[in-house]
Design a protein around this motif. Structure first.
Motif, mmCIF file in Angstrom:
data_model
loop_
_atom_site.group_PDB
_atom_site.id
_atom_site.type_symbol
_atom_site.label_atom_id
_atom_site.label_comp_id
_atom_site.label_asym_id
_atom_site.label_seq_id
_atom_site.Cartn_x
_atom_site.Cartn_y
_atom_site.Cartn_z
ATOM 1 N N LEU A 44 0.397 41.143 38.363
ATOM 2 C CA LEU A 44 0.697 39.770 37.940
ATOM 3 C C LEU A 44 1.586 39.041 38.940
ATOM 4 C CD1 LEU A 44 1.204 40.288 34.103
ATOM 5 C CD2 LEU A 44 -0.617 39.010 35.239
ATOM 6 N N GLU A 45 2.437 39.815 39.606
ATOM 7 C CA GLU A 45 3.311 39.190 40.611
ATOM 8 C C GLU A 45 2.528 38.788 41.846
ATOM 9 O OE1 GLU A 45 7.437 41.503 39.442
ATOM 10 O OE2 GLU A 45 6.253 42.191 41.143
ATOM 11 N N GLU A 46 1.437 39.550 42.109
ATOM 12 C CA GLU A 46 0.707 39.335 43.346
ATOM 13 C C GLU A 46 -0.370 38.263 43.228
ATOM 14 O OE1 GLU A 46 -0.562 43.213 44.454
ATOM 15 O OE2 GLU A 46 1.497 43.806 44.987
ATOM 16 N N LYS A 47 -0.945 38.119 42.024
ATOM 17 C CA LYS A 47 -2.036 37.140 41.943
ATOM 18 C C LYS A 47 -1.846 36.175 40.780
ATOM 19 C CE LYS A 47 -5.421 39.576 39.182
ATOM 20 N NZ LYS A 47 -6.815 39.926 39.086
ATOM 21 N N GLU A 48 -2.392 35.001 40.953
ATOM 22 C CA GLU A 48 -2.296 33.937 39.963
ATOM 23 C C GLU A 48 -3.190 34.221 38.764
ATOM 24 O OE1 GLU A 48 -0.735 30.463 40.010
ATOM 25 O OE2 GLU A 48 0.622 31.941 40.891
ATOM 26 N N ASP A 49 -4.341 34.844 39.074
ATOM 27 C CA ASP A 49 -5.371 35.102 38.081
ATOM 28 C C ASP A 49 -4.794 35.726 36.810
ATOM 29 O OD1 ASP A 49 -7.766 35.313 36.980
ATOM 30 O OD2 ASP A 49 -8.670 36.634 38.506
ATOM 31 N N ARG A 50 -5.220 35.219 35.667
ATOM 32 C CA ARG A 50 -4.727 35.760 34.396
ATOM 33 C C ARG A 50 -5.696 36.779 33.804
ATOM 34 N NH1 ARG A 50 0.562 35.216 33.758
ATOM 35 N NH2 ARG A 50 0.438 35.198 36.000
ATOM 36 N N LEU A 51 -6.682 37.207 34.599
ATOM 37 C CA LEU A 51 -7.640 38.208 34.098
ATOM 38 C C LEU A 51 -7.504 39.476 34.940
ATOM 39 C CD1 LEU A 51 -10.205 38.877 32.307
ATOM 40 C CD2 LEU A 51 -11.511 38.222 34.327
ATOM 41 N N ILE A 52 -7.242 40.595 34.267
ATOM 42 C CA ILE A 52 -7.100 41.857 34.999
ATOM 43 C C ILE A 52 -8.198 42.809 34.536
ATOM 44 C CG2 ILE A 52 -5.598 43.834 35.443
ATOM 45 C CD1 ILE A 52 -3.229 41.958 34.845
ATOM 46 N N HIS A 53 -8.939 43.326 35.492
ATOM 47 C CA HIS A 53 -10.006 44.259 35.142
ATOM 48 C C HIS A 53 -9.566 45.693 35.454
ATOM 49 C CE1 HIS A 53 -13.946 45.726 34.349
ATOM 50 N NE2 HIS A 53 -14.047 46.258 35.560
ATOM 51 N N LEU A 54 -9.627 46.548 34.462
ATOM 52 C CA LEU A 54 -9.237 47.948 34.673
ATOM 53 C C LEU A 54 -10.496 48.798 34.658
ATOM 54 C CD1 LEU A 54 -6.182 47.983 32.255
ATOM 55 C CD2 LEU A 54 -6.088 47.910 34.746
ATOM 56 N N SER A 55 -10.879 49.299 35.825
ATOM 57 C CA SER A 55 -12.189 49.942 35.933
ATOM 58 C C SER A 55 -12.206 51.387 35.420
ATOM 59 C CB SER A 55 -12.647 49.906 37.397
ATOM 60 O OG SER A 55 -11.651 50.536 38.184
ATOM 61 N N ASP A 56 -11.039 51.967 35.151
ATOM 62 C CA ASP A 56 -11.083 53.369 34.712
ATOM 63 C C ASP A 56 -10.443 53.614 33.336
ATOM 64 O OD1 ASP A 56 -8.636 52.756 35.655
ATOM 65 O OD2 ASP A 56 -8.552 54.305 37.206
ATOM 66 N N ILE A 57 -10.293 52.557 32.535
ATOM 67 C CA ILE A 57 -9.739 52.756 31.192
ATOM 68 C C ILE A 57 -10.706 52.169 30.159
ATOM 69 C CG2 ILE A 57 -7.789 52.285 29.647
ATOM 70 C CD1 ILE A 57 -6.026 52.120 32.132
ATOM 71 N N ASP A 58 -11.120 53.008 29.197
ATOM 72 C CA ASP A 58 -12.103 52.556 28.210
ATOM 73 C C ASP A 58 -11.440 51.717 27.123
ATOM 74 O OD1 ASP A 58 -11.771 54.470 25.616
ATOM 75 O OD2 ASP A 58 -11.211 55.504 27.477
ATOM 76 N N ASN A 59 -12.254 51.020 26.335
ATOM 77 C CA ASN A 59 -11.710 50.062 25.369
ATOM 78 C C ASN A 59 -10.855 50.723 24.285
ATOM 79 O OD1 ASN A 59 -13.786 51.231 24.017
ATOM 80 N ND2 ASN A 59 -14.917 49.349 23.573
ATOM 81 N N LYS A 60 -11.276 51.905 23.847
ATOM 82 C CA LYS A 60 -10.539 52.582 22.768
ATOM 83 C C LYS A 60 -9.116 52.930 23.248
ATOM 84 C CE LYS A 60 -11.187 56.663 20.166
ATOM 85 N NZ LYS A 60 -11.856 57.963 20.302
ATOM 86 N N THR A 61 -9.018 53.499 24.449
ATOM 87 C CA THR A 61 -7.714 53.880 24.996
ATOM 88 C C THR A 61 -6.873 52.646 25.289
ATOM 89 O OG1 THR A 61 -8.835 55.745 26.030
ATOM 90 C CG2 THR A 61 -6.595 55.289 26.767
ATOM 91 N N LEU A 62 -7.538 51.626 25.876
ATOM 92 C CA LEU A 62 -6.813 50.410 26.236
ATOM 93 C C LEU A 62 -6.221 49.744 24.982
ATOM 94 C CD1 LEU A 62 -5.969 48.627 28.553
ATOM 95 C CD2 LEU A 62 -8.077 47.313 28.274
ATOM 96 N N ALA A 63 -7.012 49.742 23.898
ATOM 97 C CA ALA A 63 -6.523 49.126 22.656
ATOM 98 C C ALA A 63 -5.241 49.822 22.190
ATOM 99 C CB ALA A 63 -7.604 49.209 21.580
ATOM 100 N N MET A 64 -5.205 51.158 22.316
ATOM 101 C CA MET A 64 -4.016 51.904 21.890
ATOM 102 C C MET A 64 -2.816 51.578 22.772
ATOM 103 S SD MET A 64 -5.288 55.667 20.710
ATOM 104 C CE MET A 64 -6.556 55.957 21.896
ATOM 105 N N VAL A 65 -3.054 51.552 24.098
ATOM 106 C CA VAL A 65 -1.952 51.259 25.018
ATOM 107 C C VAL A 65 -1.402 49.858 24.745
ATOM 108 C CG1 VAL A 65 -1.290 50.970 27.437
ATOM 109 C CG2 VAL A 65 -2.835 52.809 26.796
ATOM 110 N N ILE A 66 -2.307 48.902 24.483
ATOM 111 C CA ILE A 66 -1.863 47.529 24.249
ATOM 112 C C ILE A 66 -1.076 47.424 22.937
ATOM 113 C CG2 ILE A 66 -2.707 45.203 23.711
ATOM 114 C CD1 ILE A 66 -4.802 45.697 25.948
#
Lengths: 167, 369
Positions: A44-66
């Motif tokens: 977030l510090e490096e880019k303006e873009d508000r969309l981050i794509h995580l290519s190695d984390i699946d939705n189920k795991t990501l939902a838990m981390v979030i």
């Protein structure tokens, strides 16, 4: 709450970012929650873009981390509540789920959660028979019987008088 | 790809770091990849295994499950992690030499260790480098460890100190937590402990009966150094504090919010009442035998009271009734029944009786165990 960003204008809305999992699901997360992950903070510090794509984390795991990040970013919750949330968070989870979680938190550098999950995994492994660990965690034994016997002989103390569980 | 082996080595080492070294060495037999994984775990834990009551563990070294020097040497030689976070060692086999212990501790220090715990049940000198090691954060020394008093201890970064029967002078300005077993003797002295937040102190009074006066003066002097603590846990054996010592007492505990008296508190009731009366912000107290009286001033800010080993004695009911009736901001009272003395009916009657007591704080919750 009204905040001022560096450019000057007042924004009445909390800033948020969109995080996309490897299977394409998108999650809207407040910036205050996202920056609890050291990796996301750097992005977030490096880019303006508000969309981050995580290519190695699946939705189920990501939902838990979030869910974890959002809870810990909530200033309204006491530290005690956050601690009991952490305990609840890992209890009863399958080992497979914990494995993806520990990988994701390692990648995202969420130190606290990585610690909690790794500790939970260690607790599961503690005082278990070697055969139990191999079976439950699908580890292929690639030692020859002689090599394994030699290891057991050299470090015999490590398997001494332990109360081992096989269930 | 098997489930565990899909994880990178550093993550596996992180998981193994929560196991004792014995348990992580045992994983070397799982598969070839695991053979030396334990040697990169950033901890060496050949320490005491704690049970529920670590104070007993300190005094009864027969309960220890120590490691022989052959095992310790093998682990120290094979271990390769460039940094060691925690280094724990327990030996009760009388087989270690001073130079060996010194070499192990130096190895740990050279790898930037932060936490050290050493448990020996025989006299052995510890190297000076341990006591002047500037970045040590947590130090535990249990039983029969002789520290030569020819040099002072200077550990500026130390946050937590746990001492068994150790004689030592300490100079640790950053110390926030101390857990000490019998920390008063001619050889024990501590400079101001101004950063201290939490103290857990056990006094066993090994002095002869007639030595009580001096002993209790030493205790009072020691307590004076703890005056900034927020949480204080005190255990003692019976003794009487002389009147003259009381009259000279001027310590106040302005920050004390939690006072815990875990083992039978028999020191001297007057001292307990003094502590209660001079801690203006006390919110939580836990005691095993309820005192016979409590200063009224205390009841205006007390929020939690825990009573253990409740025996349904008349004076105990009186005290509970008094606290419930007068404590205006009390949020919670927890009562643990004495397990053997009371049958189910007695317990039921006790609960019924207490539930009917008038309460000064409407929000107060009663919890029985």
């Amino acid at each position: 709450m009204v905040t001022t960003d560096e450019k000057g204008p007042l924004t009445a809305k909390k800033k948020s970012v969109i995080i996309r999992s490897c299977d394409g699901d998108e999650f809207l997360v407040s910036e205050s929650a996202a920056v609890l992950s050291t990796s996301l903070k750097k992005i977030l510090e490096e880019k303006e873009d508000r969309l981050i794509h995580l290519s190695d984390i699946d939705n189920k795991t990501l939902a838990m981390v979030i869910a974890y990040l959002s809870t810990h970013a909530d200033d309204g919750l006491s530290d005690d509540l956050k601690r009991s949330f952490d305990q609840e968070f890992v209890s009863g989870k399958e080992f497979d789920v914990l494995k993806y979680l520990v990988l994701a938190t390692d990648t995202l550098q969420v130190t606290c959660l990585c610690y909690t999950v790794a500790k939970k995994m260690a607790d599961i492994m503690k005082n278990k028979l070697v055969e139990w660990v191999r079976r439950e965690f699908d580890i292929q034994n690639d030692y020859t019987p002689e090599a394994e016997a030699e290891i057991r002989r050299l470090d015999a103390w490590a398997w001494d008088d332990r109360q081992l569980e096989d269930d | 790809m098997d489930r565990l082996s899909a994880l990178p080595d550093d993550v596996l080492c992180h998981i193994l770091s929560f196991l004792s070294t014995k348990n992580s060495v045992a994983t070397s037999v799982l598969a070839r990849r695991w053979k030396f994984l334990w040697t990169f775990v950033p901890n060496i834990d050949l320490g005491l295994t704690y049970g529920d009551d670590d104070v007993n563990l300190w005094t009864d070294t027969n309960l220890w499950n120590g490691f022989s020097k052959i095992i310790i040497n093998r682990v120290m030689l094979l271990h390769k992690a460039p940094r060691i976070n925690t280094f724990r060692l327990c030996n009760n086999l009388h087989d270690c030499r001073e130079y060996e212990l010194r070499a192990w501790i130096r190895t740990a220090i050279s790898r930037s260790v932060r936490n050290i715990e050493i448990c020996f049940n025989y006299n052995i000198y510890l190297p000076q480098c341990l006591f002047t090691y500037k970045t040590l954060v947590d130090l535990t020394l249990i039983c029969h460890v002789d520290i030569p008093v020819s040099f002072d201890v200077y550990l500026p970064a130390l946050k937590k100190l746990t001492l068994g029967i150790v004689r030592v002078k300490i100079d640790t300005p950053a110390l926030r937590y101390i857990h000490a077993y019998e920390p008063i003797s001619e050889d024990f002295s501590a400079r101001a402990l101004t950063s201290l937040m939490e103290a857990d102190i056990v006094f066993v009074n090994e002095a002869p009966i007639e030595g009580d006066a001096i002993y209790s003066r030493n205790i009072l002097e020691f307590l004076g150094r703890l005056c900034n603590v927020k949480c204080l846990k005190l255990s003692t054996t019976p003794m009487k504090v002389p009147d003259s010592a009381f009259s000279a007492l001027t310590i106040r505990f302005p920050n004390l919010t939690k006072l815990e008296l875990p083992v039978n508190w028999c020191l001297d009731w007057r001292l307990f009442l003094y502590l209660l009366g001079n801690a203006d912000n006390l919110e939580v107290t836990c005691w095993i035998e309820p005192p016979h009286q409590v200063p009224t001033c205390l009841l205006s800010h007390l929020r939690t009271v825990t009573i253990s080993l409740f025996e349904c004695a008349e004076h105990e009911f009186e005290l509970i009734s008094y606290i419930l009736g007068n404590a205006k901001v009390l949020k919670r009272m927890e009562i643990y029944f004495e397990l053997h003395g009371i049958d189910l009916k007695g317990k039921f009657d006790g609960i019924k009786k207490i539930s009917l007591f008038e309460r000064g704080s409407k929000a107060c919750e009663l919890v029985f165990h």
